[in-house]
Motif scaffolding. Sequence first.
Motif, PDB file in Angstrom:
ATOM      1  N   ARG A 265       0.834  -1.212   0.000  1.00 51.01           N
ATOM      2  CA  ARG A 265       0.000   0.000   0.000  1.00 51.01           C
ATOM      3  C   ARG A 265       0.866   1.259   0.000  1.00 51.01           C
ATOM      4  O   ARG A 265       0.645   2.188  -0.755  1.00 51.01           O
ATOM      5  CB  ARG A 265      -0.871   0.026   1.252  1.00 51.01           C
ATOM      6  CG  ARG A 265      -2.299  -0.274   0.958  1.00 51.01           C
ATOM      7  CD  ARG A 265      -3.124  -0.174   2.234  1.00 51.01           C
ATOM      8  NE  ARG A 265      -3.907  -1.384   2.313  1.00 51.01           N
ATOM      9  CZ  ARG A 265      -3.862  -2.269   3.290  1.00 51.01           C
ATOM     10  NH1 ARG A 265      -3.059  -2.074   4.313  1.00 51.01           N
ATOM     11  NH2 ARG A 265      -4.601  -3.329   3.251  1.00 51.01           N
ATOM     12  N   GLU A 266       1.850   1.256   0.876  1.00 48.02           N
ATOM     13  CA  GLU A 266       2.716   2.440   0.976  1.00 48.02           C
ATOM     14  C   GLU A 266       3.448   2.677  -0.345  1.00 48.02           C
ATOM     15  O   GLU A 266       3.511   3.805  -0.838  1.00 48.02           O
ATOM     16  CB  GLU A 266       3.747   2.276   2.105  1.00 48.02           C
ATOM     17  CG  GLU A 266       4.503   3.577   2.401  1.00 48.02           C
ATOM     18  CD  GLU A 266       6.028   3.451   2.490  1.00 48.02           C
ATOM     19  OE1 GLU A 266       6.537   2.351   2.750  1.00 48.02           O
ATOM     20  OE2 GLU A 266       6.710   4.472   2.269  1.00 48.02           O
ATOM     21  N   ALA A 267       3.976   1.598  -0.912  1.00 46.69           N
ATOM     22  CA  ALA A 267       4.747   1.725  -2.154  1.00 46.69           C
ATOM     23  C   ALA A 267       3.851   2.216  -3.295  1.00 46.69           C
ATOM     24  O   ALA A 267       4.237   3.111  -4.054  1.00 46.69           O
ATOM     25  CB  ALA A 267       5.380   0.375  -2.515  1.00 46.69           C
ATOM     26  N   ILE A 268       2.658   1.649  -3.408  1.00 50.34           N
ATOM     27  CA  ILE A 268       1.736   2.032  -4.490  1.00 50.34           C
ATOM     28  C   ILE A 268       1.394   3.508  -4.377  1.00 50.34           C
ATOM     29  O   ILE A 268       1.459   4.262  -5.354  1.00 50.34           O
ATOM     30  CB  ILE A 268       0.449   1.169  -4.431  1.00 50.34           C
ATOM     31  CG1 ILE A 268       0.747  -0.281  -4.810  1.00 50.34           C
ATOM     32  CG2 ILE A 268      -0.634   1.757  -5.353  1.00 50.34           C
ATOM     33  CD1 ILE A 268      -0.381  -1.263  -4.505  1.00 50.34           C
ATOM     34  N   ARG A 269       1.065   3.947  -3.172  1.00 47.83           N
ATOM     35  CA  ARG A 269       0.622   5.328  -2.990  1.00 47.83           C
ATOM     36  C   ARG A 269       1.792   6.313  -3.146  1.00 47.83           C
ATOM     37  O   ARG A 269       1.651   7.372  -3.729  1.00 47.83           O
ATOM     38  CB  ARG A 269      -0.072   5.480  -1.641  1.00 47.83           C
ATOM     39  CG  ARG A 269      -1.322   4.594  -1.511  1.00 47.83           C
ATOM     40  CD  ARG A 269      -2.128   4.894  -0.269  1.00 47.83           C
ATOM     41  NE  ARG A 269      -2.644   6.243  -0.321  1.00 47.83           N
ATOM     42  CZ  ARG A 269      -3.812   6.577  -0.863  1.00 47.83           C
ATOM     43  NH1 ARG A 269      -4.601   5.654  -1.348  1.00 47.83           N
ATOM     44  NH2 ARG A 269      -4.193   7.825  -0.881  1.00 47.83           N
ATOM     45  N   LEU A 270       2.956   5.920  -2.656  1.00 50.23           N
ATOM     46  CA  LEU A 270       4.122   6.813  -2.745  1.00 50.23           C
ATOM     47  C   LEU A 270       4.545   7.049  -4.200  1.00 50.23           C
ATOM     48  O   LEU A 270       4.744   8.195  -4.624  1.00 50.23           O
ATOM     49  CB  LEU A 270       5.302   6.208  -1.953  1.00 50.23           C
ATOM     50  CG  LEU A 270       6.613   6.999  -2.022  1.00 50.23           C
ATOM     51  CD1 LEU A 270       6.496   8.321  -1.271  1.00 50.23           C
ATOM     52  CD2 LEU A 270       7.795   6.189  -1.473  1.00 50.23           C
ATOM     53  N   GLY A 285       4.025  -3.636  -6.867  1.00 48.23           N
ATOM     54  CA  GLY A 285       3.929  -2.921  -5.592  1.00 48.23           C
ATOM     55  C   GLY A 285       4.791  -3.598  -4.544  1.00 48.23           C
ATOM     56  O   GLY A 285       5.454  -2.938  -3.729  1.00 48.23           O
ATOM     57  N   ARG A 286       4.810  -4.923  -4.592  1.00 46.14           N
ATOM     58  CA  ARG A 286       5.642  -5.685  -3.651  1.00 46.14           C
ATOM     59  C   ARG A 286       7.122  -5.483  -3.973  1.00 46.14           C
ATOM     60  O   ARG A 286       7.942  -5.293  -3.063  1.00 46.14           O
ATOM     61  CB  ARG A 286       5.248  -7.166  -3.712  1.00 46.14           C
ATOM     62  CG  ARG A 286       5.972  -8.027  -2.725  1.00 46.14           C
ATOM     63  CD  ARG A 286       5.249  -9.339  -2.475  1.00 46.14           C
ATOM     64  NE  ARG A 286       4.076  -9.154  -1.611  1.00 46.14           N
ATOM     65  CZ  ARG A 286       3.250 -10.118  -1.256  1.00 46.14           C
ATOM     66  NH1 ARG A 286       3.447 -11.351  -1.684  1.00 46.14           N
ATOM     67  NH2 ARG A 286       2.214  -9.870  -0.466  1.00 46.14           N
ATOM     68  N   LEU A 324      -7.097  -0.290  -1.054  1.00 49.40           N
ATOM     69  CA  LEU A 324      -6.191   0.837  -1.277  1.00 49.40           C
ATOM     70  C   LEU A 324      -6.825   2.155  -0.837  1.00 49.40           C
ATOM     71  O   LEU A 324      -6.191   2.972  -0.198  1.00 49.40           O
ATOM     72  CB  LEU A 324      -5.808   0.915  -2.757  1.00 49.40           C
ATOM     73  CG  LEU A 324      -4.806  -0.148  -3.190  1.00 49.40           C
ATOM     74  CD1 LEU A 324      -4.795  -0.313  -4.703  1.00 49.40           C
ATOM     75  CD2 LEU A 324      -3.414   0.220  -2.689  1.00 49.40           C
ATOM     76  N   ILE A 325      -8.078   2.333  -1.173  1.00 47.46           N
ATOM     77  CA  ILE A 325      -8.790   3.563  -0.823  1.00 47.46           C
ATOM     78  C   ILE A 325      -8.918   3.704   0.702  1.00 47.46           C
ATOM     79  O   ILE A 325      -8.671   4.748   1.250  1.00 47.46           O
ATOM     80  CB  ILE A 325     -10.212   3.575  -1.447  1.00 47.46           C
ATOM     81  CG1 ILE A 325     -10.109   3.772  -2.955  1.00 47.46           C
ATOM     82  CG2 ILE A 325     -11.093   4.629  -0.820  1.00 47.46           C
ATOM     83  CD1 ILE A 325      -9.716   5.158  -3.389  1.00 47.46           C
ATOM     84  N   LYS A 326      -9.223   2.603   1.354  1.00 47.12           N
ATOM     85  CA  LYS A 326      -9.414   2.643   2.809  1.00 47.12           C
ATOM     86  C   LYS A 326      -8.132   2.974   3.545  1.00 47.12           C
ATOM     87  O   LYS A 326      -8.145   3.305   4.717  1.00 47.12           O
ATOM     88  CB  LYS A 326      -9.975   1.317   3.304  1.00 47.12           C
ATOM     89  CG  LYS A 326     -11.471   1.219   3.082  1.00 47.12           C
ATOM     90  CD  LYS A 326     -12.043  -0.021   3.740  1.00 47.12           C
ATOM     91  CE  LYS A 326     -13.527  -0.110   3.470  1.00 47.12           C
ATOM     92  NZ  LYS A 326     -13.964  -1.490   3.280  1.00 47.12           N
ATOM     93  N   ALA A 327      -7.014   2.843   2.816  1.00 48.95           N
ATOM     94  CA  ALA A 327      -5.733   3.118   3.460  1.00 48.95           C
ATOM     95  C   ALA A 327      -5.455   4.624   3.547  1.00 48.95           C
ATOM     96  O   ALA A 327      -4.460   5.016   4.126  1.00 48.95           O
ATOM     97  CB  ALA A 327      -4.611   2.433   2.683  1.00 48.95           C
ATOM     98  N   ILE A 328      -6.301   5.450   2.961  1.00 51.09           N
ATOM     99  CA  ILE A 328      -6.079   6.889   3.050  1.00 51.09           C
ATOM    100  C   ILE A 328      -6.080   7.299   4.528  1.00 51.09           C
ATOM    101  O   ILE A 328      -7.037   7.024   5.249  1.00 51.09           O
ATOM    102  CB  ILE A 328      -7.195   7.672   2.306  1.00 51.09           C
ATOM    103  CG1 ILE A 328      -7.097   7.389   0.796  1.00 51.09           C
ATOM    104  CG2 ILE A 328      -7.069   9.168   2.562  1.00 51.09           C
ATOM    105  CD1 ILE A 328      -8.207   8.020  -0.010  1.00 51.09           C
ATOM    106  N   PRO A 329      -5.008   7.933   4.950  1.00 47.20           N
ATOM    107  CA  PRO A 329      -4.927   8.276   6.372  1.00 47.20           C
ATOM    108  C   PRO A 329      -5.979   9.330   6.765  1.00 47.20           C
ATOM    109  O   PRO A 329      -6.351  10.127   5.947  1.00 47.20           O
ATOM    110  CB  PRO A 329      -3.532   8.858   6.546  1.00 47.20           C
ATOM    111  CG  PRO A 329      -2.802   8.682   5.261  1.00 47.20           C
ATOM    112  CD  PRO A 329      -3.799   8.364   4.202  1.00 47.20           C
TER     113      PRO A 329
END
Length: 329
Positions: A265-270, A285-286, A324-329
Motif C-alpha cells: 500500500r505504501e509503495a503504491i501510494r508513494l 507494488g511488492r 487501497l482507498i481505505k488506506a487513506i490516512p
Amino acid sequence: MITSKVRRVPVAYLPTPLVEMERLSQELGGPRLFVKRDDQTGLATGGNKARKLEYLIAEALDEGADTVLTVGAAQSNHSRQTAAAAAMYGLRCILILQGSGPADWSGNLLLDDLLGAQVHWAGDNPLHESMMEVAVEEESAGRHPYLIPVGGSNPTGALGYVAAMEELAGQLKERDLHADAIVFASSSGGTQAGMIVGAEALGFDGRVAGISVARTKSGLREILQELVPQTAEILGLDLSFDETDFVVYDDYVGEGYGVMGAPEREAIRLVARIEGILVDPVYTGRAMAGLLDLIRSGAFGSGETVIFWHTGGIPALFAYGEGLIKAIP
Ligand SMILES: *Cc1c(COP(=O)(O)O)cnc(C)c1O
C-alpha cells in the motif's frame, strides 16, 4: 542480436521507455533511479508477458495450433496478456484459472472476458493437470491446442527477457549510463531467467535482483537453475553460471501471494503521488516495497544507479481498489 536465430512475432510495443525517477530518488536520498516501463508493452494494458508471448505465439503458429491454453490465478496478468495476444493472431484462447469463479468480474477477469477468452475454473485441482484435461478435450474435438505453462515461464518464453536485456543494454549505451542493479518482481522465474542469460551473454556487470513475490529464495533459485541453462541452450550460447548470478530476495513475501499488506500500500501510494507511476498490489507494488526497504536500509549507495524494471499488473489495482482507498490516512 543474440536472439535473432529464434522466430518471434510482433506482440509488444518495443522498445519500452527507460525513464529517470528523479523525484523518488530525491525523496529517498538514495541512489539514482530509473524505471524500465514494461507496463507499457501494449497488449490490453501491458506487462512483461508480452515479451514472452512474442516467442510463444510464434511457436504456436509454427506448430499449426488454433487454440492457446494457459493457467493462472483469477487475477492473472499472464492470462489476460495471453488472451490479448491470441486475439491479435486469430487464435482461440482458453484460460484455466484457480478457484471456482469470483462473484466479481473485475480487473484482469473483466479484460479476459472482453478479449474473448473462455474461462475454465479449475477449483482446487492442480492447474497443470486441469490444463492437460482441457487439452485432451480440445484434441478430441478436432482442435490443435498449444499449451503455455504458468507465467509463460519455459525456455521459449524466457527468450523474451534475453531480448529485453539486449534492448536495455542498447538504451544504456546510447545514454552513456551504467546500471549497478536491476530490481523487479520475480514469480514463475521466466523473466529473471531471461535477464540472467542476457546479462551473462552481454557482459552486463550489474546485479539482476529478483524480489520474490511468492516463493522462498531456495524455491525460486531451483527454478532458475533449471530454466537458465535451458534458455541459453536454445540460443546455442556456451555460458556458465554460478550461485552469485541468482540473486533473489524473499523477505517481502508478507502474507503470501496476492495478499496486499501495508508495505505494498505504501509503495503504491508513494510512487503514484511522487512520480505519477502506477504499480500493482500483487507484483510491482511488492517489488517496489522491497526496493524502498533495500534503499532505506542502505543496500545501495547514493552514488549507485538502480533500474526498477516495471513488469506491469495495472488491472489488478481495480480488483484491490477497496483496500487501497481505505488506506487513506
Ligand atoms: C508475471 C508477472 C511477474 C513475474 O514474472 P515471472 O516471469 O513470472 O517471474 C511480475 N510482474 C507482473 C505484473 C506479472 O504479471
